[in-house]
Design an enzyme around this catalytic site. Sequence first.
Site, PDB file in Angstrom:
ATOM      1  N   GLY A  40      82.870  67.240 -14.316  1.00  0.00           N
ATOM      2  CA  GLY A  40      82.419  66.509 -13.138  1.00  0.00           C
ATOM      3  C   GLY A  40      83.583  66.024 -12.300  1.00  0.00           C
ATOM      4  O   GLY A  40      84.736  66.375 -12.540  1.00  0.00           O
TER       5      GLY A  40
ATOM      6  N   ASP B  76      80.502  61.856 -16.163  1.00  0.00           N
ATOM      7  CA  ASP B  76      80.000  60.753 -16.980  1.00  0.00           C
ATOM      8  C   ASP B  76      78.503  60.525 -16.759  1.00  0.00           C
ATOM      9  O   ASP B  76      77.818  60.013 -17.636  1.00  0.00           O
ATOM     10  CB  ASP B  76      80.777  59.472 -16.658  1.00  0.00           C
ATOM     11  CG  ASP B  76      82.246  59.602 -17.010  1.00  0.00           C
ATOM     12  OD1 ASP B  76      82.551  59.889 -18.187  1.00  0.00           O
ATOM     13  OD2 ASP B  76      83.100  59.436 -16.112  1.00  0.00           O
TER      14      ASP B  76
ATOM     15  N   ARG C 194      81.871  64.837  -3.089  1.00  0.00           N
ATOM     16  CA  ARG C 194      81.902  65.442  -4.419  1.00  0.00           C
ATOM     17  C   ARG C 194      82.717  66.735  -4.450  1.00  0.00           C
ATOM     18  O   ARG C 194      83.406  67.029  -5.416  1.00  0.00           O
ATOM     19  CB  ARG C 194      80.458  65.721  -4.839  1.00  0.00           C
ATOM     20  CG  ARG C 194      80.273  66.376  -6.171  1.00  0.00           C
ATOM     21  CD  ARG C 194      78.791  66.497  -6.444  1.00  0.00           C
ATOM     22  NE  ARG C 194      78.184  65.172  -6.458  1.00  0.00           N
ATOM     23  CZ  ARG C 194      78.162  64.407  -7.531  1.00  0.00           C
ATOM     24  NH1 ARG C 194      78.686  64.831  -8.646  1.00  0.00           N
ATOM     25  NH2 ARG C 194      77.608  63.223  -7.474  1.00  0.00           N
TER      26      ARG C 194
ATOM     27  N   GLU D  17      68.272  71.210 -14.283  1.00  0.00           N
ATOM     28  CA  GLU D  17      67.768  71.641 -12.974  1.00  0.00           C
ATOM     29  C   GLU D  17      67.645  70.489 -12.000  1.00  0.00           C
ATOM     30  O   GLU D  17      67.439  70.683 -10.816  1.00  0.00           O
ATOM     31  CB  GLU D  17      66.398  72.305 -13.151  1.00  0.00           C
ATOM     32  CG  GLU D  17      66.504  73.669 -13.819  1.00  0.00           C
ATOM     33  CD  GLU D  17      65.181  74.138 -14.409  1.00  0.00           C
ATOM     34  OE1 GLU D  17      64.139  73.514 -14.124  1.00  0.00           O
ATOM     35  OE2 GLU D  17      65.213  75.126 -15.164  1.00  0.00           O
TER      36      GLU D  17
ATOM     37  N   ASP E 287      82.831  54.237  -5.602  1.00  0.00           N
ATOM     38  CA  ASP E 287      82.166  55.248  -6.416  1.00  0.00           C
ATOM     39  C   ASP E 287      80.942  55.805  -5.695  1.00  0.00           C
ATOM     40  O   ASP E 287      80.737  57.023  -5.604  1.00  0.00           O
ATOM     41  CB  ASP E 287      81.763  54.607  -7.749  1.00  0.00           C
ATOM     42  CG  ASP E 287      81.734  55.611  -8.883  1.00  0.00           C
ATOM     43  OD1 ASP E 287      81.888  56.813  -8.600  1.00  0.00           O
ATOM     44  OD2 ASP E 287      81.547  55.192 -10.027  1.00  0.00           O
TER      45      ASP E 287
ATOM     46  N   ASN F  54      67.830  63.543 -14.424  1.00  0.00           N
ATOM     47  CA  ASN F  54      66.938  63.094 -15.511  1.00  0.00           C
ATOM     48  C   ASN F  54      66.359  64.209 -16.374  1.00  0.00           C
ATOM     49  O   ASN F  54      65.601  63.936 -17.295  1.00  0.00           O
ATOM     50  CB  ASN F  54      65.803  62.191 -14.991  1.00  0.00           C
ATOM     51  CG  ASN F  54      66.336  60.810 -14.647  1.00  0.00           C
ATOM     52  OD1 ASN F  54      67.184  60.280 -15.366  1.00  0.00           O
ATOM     53  ND2 ASN F  54      65.882  60.254 -13.551  1.00  0.00           N
TER      54      ASN F  54
ATOM     55  N   GLU G  82      72.864  59.736 -18.970  1.00  0.00           N
ATOM     56  CA  GLU G  82      71.465  60.153 -19.163  1.00  0.00           C
ATOM     57  C   GLU G  82      71.166  60.377 -20.644  1.00  0.00           C
ATOM     58  O   GLU G  82      70.114  59.990 -21.149  1.00  0.00           O
ATOM     59  CB  GLU G  82      71.188  61.469 -18.427  1.00  0.00           C
ATOM     60  CG  GLU G  82      70.976  61.352 -16.947  1.00  0.00           C
ATOM     61  CD  GLU G  82      70.389  62.643 -16.384  1.00  0.00           C
ATOM     62  OE1 GLU G  82      69.869  63.466 -17.163  1.00  0.00           O
ATOM     63  OE2 GLU G  82      70.467  62.820 -15.150  1.00  0.00           O
TER      64      GLU G  82
HETATM   65  P1  ADP Z   1      79.840  64.020 -11.272  1.00  0.00           P
HETATM   66  O1  ADP Z   1      80.961  63.548 -12.139  1.00  0.00           O
HETATM   67  O2  ADP Z   1      80.284  65.103 -10.365  1.00  0.00           O
HETATM   68  O3  ADP Z   1      79.208  62.866 -10.572  1.00  0.00           O
HETATM   69  P2  ADP Z   1      77.677  63.999 -13.179  1.00  0.00           P
HETATM   70  O4  ADP Z   1      77.508  64.838 -14.381  1.00  0.00           O
HETATM   71  O5  ADP Z   1      78.091  62.591 -13.390  1.00  0.00           O
HETATM   72  O6  ADP Z   1      78.739  64.686 -12.217  1.00  0.00           O
HETATM   73  O7  ADP Z   1      76.307  64.081 -12.419  1.00  0.00           O
HETATM   74  C1  ADP Z   1      76.047  63.426 -11.235  1.00  0.00           C
HETATM   75  C2  ADP Z   1      74.546  63.192 -11.075  1.00  0.00           C
HETATM   76  O8  ADP Z   1      73.833  64.422 -11.029  1.00  0.00           O
HETATM   77  C3  ADP Z   1      73.925  62.402 -12.206  1.00  0.00           C
HETATM   78  O9  ADP Z   1      73.225  61.320 -11.660  1.00  0.00           O
HETATM   79  C4  ADP Z   1      72.942  63.363 -12.855  1.00  0.00           C
HETATM   80  O10 ADP Z   1      71.798  62.693 -13.297  1.00  0.00           O
HETATM   81  C5  ADP Z   1      72.607  64.295 -11.743  1.00  0.00           C
HETATM   82  N1  ADP Z   1      72.165  65.644 -12.163  1.00  0.00           N
HETATM   83  C6  ADP Z   1      72.087  66.164 -13.400  1.00  0.00           C
HETATM   84  N2  ADP Z   1      71.681  67.446 -13.374  1.00  0.00           N
HETATM   85  C7  ADP Z   1      71.497  67.758 -12.070  1.00  0.00           C
HETATM   86  C8  ADP Z   1      71.092  68.947 -11.378  1.00  0.00           C
HETATM   87  N3  ADP Z   1      70.801  70.082 -12.036  1.00  0.00           N
HETATM   88  N4  ADP Z   1      71.033  68.906 -10.029  1.00  0.00           N
HETATM   89  C9  ADP Z   1      71.360  67.780  -9.357  1.00  0.00           C
HETATM   90  N5  ADP Z   1      71.739  66.625  -9.948  1.00  0.00           N
HETATM   91  C10 ADP Z   1      71.816  66.612 -11.290  1.00  0.00           C
HETATM   92 MG    MG Z   2      79.138  60.832 -11.994  1.00  0.00          MG
END
Ligand code: ADP
Ligand code: MG
Length: 389
Positions: free
Chosen positions: A108, A78, A182, A52, A175, A55, A83
């Site tokens: 992602g 990633d 995104r 949600e 990055d 972290n 995390e």
């Molecule tokens: P992407 O490859 O699109 O960046 P990631 O899985 O790496 O996707 O996640 C990007 C960020 O989103 C991470 O810092 C993660 O901690 C955070 N995150 C995880 N769950 C959620 C959520 N439910 N809502 C928003 N951000 C989140």
């Molecule tokens: Mg990422």
Amino acid sequence: EGVTWGLLPRPCHVLVLLNPQSGTGHALQLFRSLVQPMLAEADVAFTLFVTERPNHARELVRAGDLSQWDAVAVLAGDGLLYEVVNGLMERQDWQAAIKKPLCTLPGGSGNALAASINHYAGNTQAFKEELLTNCTYFLCKGLYAPMDLVSLSTASGKRLYSFLSFGWGFISDVDIASEKYRQLGKARFTVGTIQQLAGLKVYKGRLSYLPVEMSSSAPGSPSEQNSHHMPCSNGRPLHILPQPAPGVPRPPHEGSWPEDPLLVPFDQPVPKHWTVVPEEEFISIFAIYQSHLGADFTMAPTAKLHDGSMHLFYLKAGVSRLGLLKLFLAMEKGTHLDLNCPYLHYLPVRAFRLEPFTSTGLMTVDGEPLACEPVQGQVHDQLCRIISG
Ligand code: ADP
Ligand code: MG
């Protein structure tokens, strides 16, 4: 340490952590339409946990009972696996917890580990649903292998674990700056690169490292002659070096984290058999421990899951925009080193220290932002396990 390679039991039960916001926001849909039917076919039961907030997954694996699951899979980028790795390392029982087989299912915009594992398995470059299908198939097969992790310590006392990369300068800025794109998926990195090229910046600091060859042979060995870097040997035999690091900041649960035998505290100079890079102006410094930085970005073609090394690249100031663009285009196929660009240096290292001269801006760890400050790190061989083809 016991067996590091292995096979998931049958039937097995996997915890799937899913970030619904990752990538273009379709992770849940992808799970239902693509992943779930494959798992059912392979008799892999799952518990789905949709995060949600940032972290959320980290807190779950830090405090939760993991014994009911044979593996922890991440359907996200990633960032969510980062995390999970750090959550596991924050547990009192981290030594056992970090051996839980992990699995990356790419959902992602940055899916570097998934692209790397796909490459190690001998598959051709794959994207989106095809890459996700390949990785889900690996999970269905259930084979896991050891993977190196890198411990990173900062001067202010932060302690992090990283499976993919540490960076500062151009590549990290791409990055971070491209986060707002995104919705474009992986195209966000192309847009970000062009944007960053326009405002090319120089990063000043001191970079030091322990080359792989110097960590396995005594200083002064013939391999040193190949190095065009400044040698820092005082001829002392390696086995009395380096000292333990008594002043390296310790986390709250003193004594229960892995030691960093290659590192010394920040207030001491790096050990004599390390190399200190003579130049102090950089465009980018990037250490990657897997082959791919993105689905179409082969930064370290020779990297393996557990090769005991970080693949350190640094690009010195002075390179032209065109030169930089050529390097980036060559990275799609991993031929950037063949260009023999005099500004680009590459070497496999066991440890490094980076001391920026200013503390503005951000560094990245596995693509996640880290406030700029002195950082050092070392490889921990085969610390975790990952589902691989
Ligand atoms: P992407 O490859 O699109 O960046 P990631 O899985 O790496 O996707 O996640 C990007 C960020 O989103 C991470 O810092 C993660 O901690 C955070 N995150 C995880 N769950 C959620 C959520 N439910 N809502 C928003 N951000 C989140
Ligand atoms: Mg990422």
